[in-house]
Scaffold this active site. Structure first.
Site, PDB file in Angstrom:
ATOM      1  N   ASN A 172      22.868  31.314   8.292  1.00 11.10           N
ATOM      2  CA  ASN A 172      21.725  32.150   8.707  1.00 11.10           C
ATOM      3  C   ASN A 172      22.067  33.194   9.763  1.00 11.10           C
ATOM      4  O   ASN A 172      22.973  32.973  10.539  1.00 11.10           O
ATOM      5  CB  ASN A 172      20.627  31.231   9.255  1.00 11.10           C
ATOM      6  N   HIS A 210      14.847  34.262   3.578  1.00 11.29           N
ATOM      7  CA  HIS A 210      14.961  32.843   3.920  1.00 11.29           C
ATOM      8  C   HIS A 210      14.588  32.694   5.399  1.00 11.29           C
ATOM      9  O   HIS A 210      15.449  32.627   6.273  1.00 11.29           O
ATOM     10  CB  HIS A 210      16.380  32.325   3.675  1.00 11.29           C
ATOM     11  N   GLY A 262      32.990  27.520   7.588  1.00  6.38           N
ATOM     12  CA  GLY A 262      32.210  26.517   8.322  1.00  6.38           C
ATOM     13  C   GLY A 262      32.512  25.134   7.802  1.00  6.38           C
ATOM     14  O   GLY A 262      31.669  24.231   7.824  1.00  6.38           O
ATOM     15  N   ALA A 263      33.755  24.948   7.357  1.00  2.00           N
ATOM     16  CA  ALA A 263      34.127  23.781   6.562  1.00  2.00           C
ATOM     17  C   ALA A 263      34.113  22.468   7.348  1.00  2.00           C
ATOM     18  O   ALA A 263      34.058  21.400   6.749  1.00  2.00           O
ATOM     19  CB  ALA A 263      35.505  24.001   5.931  1.00  2.00           C
ATOM     20  N   ALA A 264      34.131  22.553   8.696  1.00  2.00           N
ATOM     21  CA  ALA A 264      34.053  21.324   9.491  1.00  2.00           C
ATOM     22  C   ALA A 264      32.617  21.023   9.919  1.00  2.00           C
ATOM     23  O   ALA A 264      32.384  20.061  10.653  1.00  2.00           O
ATOM     24  CB  ALA A 264      34.960  21.423  10.716  1.00  2.00           C
ATOM     25  N   ASP A 286      14.764  26.465  -0.444  1.00  2.00           N
ATOM     26  CA  ASP A 286      13.325  26.724  -0.368  1.00  2.00           C
ATOM     27  C   ASP A 286      12.671  26.497  -1.736  1.00  2.00           C
ATOM     28  O   ASP A 286      11.575  25.938  -1.837  1.00  2.00           O
ATOM     29  CB  ASP A 286      13.083  28.151   0.111  1.00  2.00           C
ATOM     30  N   ASN A 306      26.402  37.439  14.448  1.00  3.82           N
ATOM     31  CA  ASN A 306      26.727  37.161  13.052  1.00  3.82           C
ATOM     32  C   ASN A 306      27.454  38.330  12.401  1.00  3.82           C
ATOM     33  O   ASN A 306      28.279  38.129  11.511  1.00  3.82           O
ATOM     34  CB  ASN A 306      25.475  36.737  12.286  1.00  3.82           C
ATOM     35  N   ILE A 332      26.832  20.820   6.883  1.00  2.00           N
ATOM     36  CA  ILE A 332      26.539  21.092   5.459  1.00  2.00           C
ATOM     37  C   ILE A 332      27.792  20.833   4.628  1.00  2.00           C
ATOM     38  O   ILE A 332      27.751  20.207   3.562  1.00  2.00           O
ATOM     39  CB  ILE A 332      26.039  22.543   5.252  1.00  2.00           C
ATOM     40  N   ARG A 360      21.264  30.398  16.423  1.00  2.00           N
ATOM     41  CA  ARG A 360      20.502  30.972  17.537  1.00  2.00           C
ATOM     42  C   ARG A 360      20.490  29.977  18.694  1.00  2.00           C
ATOM     43  O   ARG A 360      20.031  28.854  18.540  1.00  2.00           O
ATOM     44  CB  ARG A 360      19.064  31.254  17.081  1.00  2.00           C
ATOM     45  N   ARG A 363      16.739  38.349  18.782  1.00  2.00           N
ATOM     46  CA  ARG A 363      17.166  38.534  17.398  1.00  2.00           C
ATOM     47  C   ARG A 363      18.334  39.520  17.301  1.00  2.00           C
ATOM     48  O   ARG A 363      19.256  39.323  16.518  1.00  2.00           O
ATOM     49  CB  ARG A 363      16.012  39.003  16.523  1.00  2.00           C
TER      50      ARG A 363
HETATM   51  P1  NAX Z   1      27.199  23.421  11.753  1.00  2.00           P
HETATM   52  O1  NAX Z   1      27.011  24.020  13.105  1.00  2.00           O
HETATM   53  O2  NAX Z   1      27.276  21.953  11.593  1.00  2.00           O
HETATM   54  O3  NAX Z   1      28.532  24.027  11.107  1.00  2.00           O
HETATM   55  C1  NAX Z   1      28.835  25.379  11.132  1.00  2.00           C
HETATM   56  C2  NAX Z   1      30.339  25.495  11.173  1.00  2.00           C
HETATM   57  O4  NAX Z   1      30.676  26.882  11.044  1.00  2.00           O
HETATM   58  C3  NAX Z   1      30.967  24.995  12.468  1.00  2.00           C
HETATM   59  O5  NAX Z   1      31.937  24.017  12.177  1.00  2.00           O
HETATM   60  C4  NAX Z   1      31.581  26.260  13.065  1.00  2.00           C
HETATM   61  O6  NAX Z   1      32.803  25.995  13.751  1.00  2.00           O
HETATM   62  C5  NAX Z   1      31.827  27.099  11.815  1.00  2.00           C
HETATM   63  N1  NAX Z   1      32.003  28.525  12.064  1.00  2.00           N
HETATM   64  C6  NAX Z   1      31.418  29.295  13.011  1.00  2.00           C
HETATM   65  N2  NAX Z   1      31.892  30.548  12.959  1.00  2.00           N
HETATM   66  C7  NAX Z   1      32.787  30.575  11.952  1.00  2.00           C
HETATM   67  C8  NAX Z   1      33.636  31.584  11.425  1.00  2.00           C
HETATM   68  N3  NAX Z   1      33.647  32.827  11.956  1.00  2.00           N
HETATM   69  N4  NAX Z   1      34.435  31.283  10.386  1.00  2.00           N
HETATM   70  C9  NAX Z   1      34.446  30.044   9.883  1.00  2.00           C
HETATM   71  N5  NAX Z   1      33.694  29.026  10.355  1.00  2.00           N
HETATM   72  C10 NAX Z   1      32.865  29.298  11.376  1.00  2.00           C
HETATM   73  O7  NAX Z   1      26.050  24.063  10.847  1.00  2.00           O
HETATM   74  P2  NAX Z   1      25.499  23.568   9.438  1.00  2.00           P
HETATM   75  O8  NAX Z   1      24.414  22.598   9.670  1.00  2.00           O
HETATM   76  O9  NAX Z   1      26.629  23.198   8.573  1.00  2.00           O
HETATM   77  O10 NAX Z   1      24.797  24.915   8.925  1.00  2.00           O
HETATM   78  C11 NAX Z   1      25.563  26.064   8.595  1.00  2.00           C
HETATM   79  C12 NAX Z   1      24.658  27.266   8.435  1.00  2.00           C
HETATM   80  O11 NAX Z   1      23.737  27.071   7.361  1.00  2.00           O
HETATM   81  C13 NAX Z   1      23.812  27.580   9.649  1.00  2.00           C
HETATM   82  O12 NAX Z   1      23.827  28.990   9.867  1.00  2.00           O
HETATM   83  C14 NAX Z   1      22.428  27.151   9.222  1.00  2.00           C
HETATM   84  O13 NAX Z   1      21.418  27.860   9.920  1.00  2.00           O
HETATM   85  C15 NAX Z   1      22.460  27.512   7.772  1.00  2.00           C
HETATM   86  N6  NAX Z   1      21.448  26.905   6.911  1.00  2.00           N
HETATM   87  C16 NAX Z   1      20.973  27.653   5.889  1.00  2.00           C
HETATM   88  C17 NAX Z   1      20.064  27.178   4.969  1.00  2.00           C
HETATM   89  C18 NAX Z   1      19.582  28.014   3.846  1.00  2.00           C
HETATM   90  O14 NAX Z   1      18.737  27.537   3.096  1.00  2.00           O
HETATM   91  N7  NAX Z   1      20.026  29.259   3.650  1.00  2.00           N
HETATM   92  C19 NAX Z   1      19.510  25.796   5.121  1.00  2.00           C
HETATM   93  C20 NAX Z   1      20.371  24.901   5.946  1.00  2.00           C
HETATM   94  C21 NAX Z   1      20.992  25.547   7.151  1.00  2.00           C
HETATM   95  O15 NAX Z   1      20.029  25.611   8.171  1.00  2.00           O
END
Ligand code: NAX
Length: 328
Positions: free
Chosen positions: A131, A187, A11-13, A159, A105, A16, A92, A98
């Site tokens: 998530n 979480h 998810g490097a682009a 959290d 995922n 987060i 989601r 769900r």
């Molecule tokens: P973004 O939507 O900005 O970035 C996610 C990135 O993942 C996108 O660039 C997408 O192209 C990439 N991606 C999707 N499928 C992929 C795959 N198969 N292989 C590699 N890359 C893939 O989301 P962002 O705000 O960065 O959040 C990332 C995740 O963190 C989400 O699932 C979010 O719900 C989760 N979070 C978890 C938290 C926690 O405390 N555990 C808190 C923050 C965040 O909500």
């Protein structure tokens, strides 16, 4: 000079990672004398955006950043990795059930678990931020039979940090005065931030606060629903704080927790505290020598017991759902 540690990030682009990658490259993860190689995974349509992020990494001229590898094939990107941050996940979308979310995922975390199994270094540690993080970690570890299950964690440190912050505000002290906070369970909105074992300035936090009404109707919902509140205020989900927590978790896992304190980590349950064995659930943990252990002997009063059980029940349901989908 030290050999670079190979750090995979998925998810490097995404948003987060726009904070996370720069912290890793700066030395915040592993310290000021440890070079890193970043190995960045994205889906094909996001590779161009990822190129832009890599241009910025280059432009930072980080002395500790040995090199950067990018790609859309986990079997290549995960080659030889020592640490893996699984941040990319399927969010989601409106009206998504769900079951559909877990299935979408599963299509990500099953092949990534397999690729880690086949290509990562023997000492790999995997932290899932994407998530639903706990169950995504369960899917990944179930598909990596050659990697010990305890090397898969999920993130509840955000959290944990949120709970510590709220306690500090309530008590009118600096957050550095707050210790021994525990997040139990999933979480999700069922998570249970426990203040009965926490301390403020060395005293019992529950006694310092002494306000059960605040605990139940303010503190718990504020921590549980903080993600939604950030989206409401910022128009985008938490990113910088999620990246900071992701760094905190892996930093402490690798380098150890502070003497006299613990952190919250979602880890495969060994049945401690009546938490169903095998699910990835959050506990109070200490770490040393690169291994975590669940803090034993904490007080679980009736209030805490009911909250922990509810969150664990949700995780057990999620496990049943991904079992019936053939993902674990
Ligand atoms: P973004 O939507 O900005 O970035 C996610 C990135 O993942 C996108 O660039 C997408 O192209 C990439 N991606 C999707 N499928 C992929 C795959 N198969 N292989 C590699 N890359 C893939 O989301 P962002 O705000 O960065 O959040 C990332 C995740 O963190 C989400 O699932 C979010 O719900 C989760 N979070 C978890 C938290 C926690 O405390 N555990 C808190 C923050 C965040 O909500």
């Amino acid at each position: 000079a030290k050999q670079p540690v190979k750090v995979a990030v998925t998810g490097a682009a995404g948003q987060i990672c726009y904070s996370l990658l720069f912290r890793i490259a700066s030395g915040e993860l592993l310290g000021p004398d440890q070079p890193v190689q970043l190995r960045l995974l994205e889906i094909t349509p996001a590779l161009k955006a990822l190129d832009g992020v890599v241009m910025e990494l280059d432009d930072c001229a980080y002395p500790l950043l040995d090199s950067v590898v990018t790609g859309d094939d986990p079997n290549v990107v995960f080659d030889g990795v020592n640490l893996a941050f699984l941040v990319g996940a399927r969010p989601r979308s409106k009206g998504m059930e769900r079951g559909d979310l877990l299935e979408a995922n599963g299509a990500i975390f099953k092949p990534q678990g397999r690729a880690l199994n086949d290509h990562a270094a023997d000492d790999v540690k995997v932290l899932v931020t994407g998530n639903p993080a706990n169950t995504n970690a369960l899917i990944a570890l179930s598909n990596a039979p050659d990697i010990p299950a305890e090397r898969f964690n999920a993130l509840t440190r955000l959290d944990h940090n949120r709970a510590a912050g709220q306690l500090a505000i309530k008590a009118g002290v600096a957050v550095s005065e707050v210790s021994q906070v525990t997040i139990w369970g999933n979480h999700s909105a069922t998570q249970y931030p426990d203040i009965f074992n926490a301390r403020i300035g060395g005293r019992s936090a529950a006694e310092v606060v002494d306000d059960q009404a605040w605990l139940e109707s303010d503190f718990l919902p504020t921590v549980q629903k903080r993600g939604a509140a950030i989206i409401e205020a910022r128009g985008a989900s938490s990113a910088a704080s999620a990246a900071k927590a992701t760094i905190d978790h892996m930093h402490d896992w690798v380098l150890g927790t502070r003497e006299g304190d613990w952190v919250s980590m979602a880890v495969p349950s060994d049945g401690s505290y009546g938490v169903a064995e095998g699910i990835v659930s959050s506990f109070a943990c200490t770490t040393s020598g690169g291994a975590w252990s669940i803090v034993p002997g904490l007080e679980v009063n009736d209030f805490s017991r009911a909250k922990i059980d509810a969150s664990v029940a949700e995780l057990v349901e999620e496990r049943e759902a991904v079992r019936s989908l053939g993902l674990v």
